[in-house]
Scaffold this motif. Sequence first.
Motif, mmCIF file in Angstrom:
data_model
loop_
_atom_site.group_PDB
_atom_site.id
_atom_site.type_symbol
_atom_site.label_atom_id
_atom_site.label_comp_id
_atom_site.label_asym_id
_atom_site.label_seq_id
_atom_site.Cartn_x
_atom_site.Cartn_y
_atom_site.Cartn_z
ATOM 1 N N ASP A 5 -26.578 -9.578 -96.843
ATOM 2 C CA ASP A 5 -25.921 -10.850 -97.183
ATOM 3 C C ASP A 5 -25.185 -11.394 -95.964
ATOM 4 O O ASP A 5 -24.512 -10.641 -95.260
ATOM 5 C CB ASP A 5 -24.871 -10.643 -98.281
ATOM 6 N N LYS A 358 -21.625 -17.662 -99.349
ATOM 7 C CA LYS A 358 -22.710 -16.747 -99.009
ATOM 8 C C LYS A 358 -23.882 -17.609 -98.597
ATOM 9 O O LYS A 358 -24.209 -18.563 -99.303
ATOM 10 C CB LYS A 358 -23.075 -15.947 -100.242
ATOM 11 N N THR A 359 -24.500 -17.344 -97.463
ATOM 12 C CA THR A 359 -25.536 -18.261 -97.014
ATOM 13 C C THR A 359 -26.952 -17.796 -97.337
ATOM 14 O O THR A 359 -27.897 -18.509 -97.099
ATOM 15 C CB THR A 359 -25.427 -18.545 -95.508
ATOM 16 N N ASP A 360 -27.126 -16.561 -97.793
ATOM 17 C CA ASP A 360 -28.469 -16.193 -98.309
ATOM 18 C C ASP A 360 -28.324 -15.147 -99.400
ATOM 19 O O ASP A 360 -27.229 -14.757 -99.733
ATOM 20 C CB ASP A 360 -29.402 -15.703 -97.199
#
Length: 360
Positions: A5, A358-360
């Motif tokens: 993450d 959270k970017t992914d």
Amino acid sequence: MTAGDTYRVVSPGRVNLIGEHTDYTGGYVMPLATDLHTSLEATPARDVTVSSDAVESSYSFATDDLERTDDWIDYVKGCYAVLQEEGYEPGGFNGELSATLPMGAGLSSSASLELAVMAFLNEAYDLGLSRERMALLCQRVENDYVGMSCGIMDQFAVALGEDGHALLIDTDTLGYEPVPMPEDLAVVVFHTGVSRELVDSAYNERRETVESAMETLDVETSKAISEDDLDVLPALQAERLGYLARENDRVEAAREALSAGDVERFGELLVAAHRDIAEHYEASCPELDFVVEAALEEGAYGARLTGAGWGGAAIAIVDEADAEQFAESLRATYTEQFPDLAPESHLVIPSAGVRVEKTD
Ligand code: GLA
């Protein structure tokens, strides 16, 4: 958290509108969080490896190796130190720091960095810390780990700021209330280019003076000081406490003025605050005094030093439509007077406190 993450943290700086040197006496302050910010992109890992664009350096350390280095990484290590003291055991991360917030410009870049790290660890390792708690822990990073005895204002503003608002904070109870900033007003921050080398010693000395005077008066907060009680104190202590009593009143009056949209009154309070801190708390310097007077001549509603003082930055309040032009001509006037200094100015927009996604 699951392995892989990636998190992106945006952590603002702070500008104090009014209420200076009151936050270590349980008084009132009214800062705002800025759009200028520190960014952290981070992925959980076993150890900590973090690099900074701004200073082009990087550090790695194991989360149980918390020896101080006397460099910027101490703000990161300090977060681990205070969290571990409180019984939390967050893991490490690989992170990259970048910033639109200038360092050492009186905009709390250190509180911004501490809260970026603290908020990331809170989110990635599910620590369950409230924003208030994160602010208090970051203040301990400064007080106990880095060795700077600051109050709670900077960390609180960075953690709890709100879009379009300043925060009135009672640093005695930690109660706070958002105060709307009129939309057509601009806050110009003008850094004098005078570095604040003596700040730590002068700051600690002021703290000692007012703490011992408050002990003599047997008051726990500067809100309880009345100017009528001060004649039992030695002259210097009476002078410092007199300033604190008047500054607390001004913060409350400034909140009223802003809420009523009375910008002229708000501006007058800022100027009164500057002159009082310069004369009776002796926390200004010729360059800051010059900026304040020049800003008023250029048509600002009000201006004052912001932050600890003895150099650093001043703020000026102007109509938004005039802000760019104002900053430019203030800079020209200042440079003519102090040709050897390199001033910097910024328009700041009141913004939300630290946020993590959270970017992914
Ligand atoms: C510094 C400290 C703050 C506050 C100001 C003065 O910025 O970090 O806690 O005391 O000075 O108001």
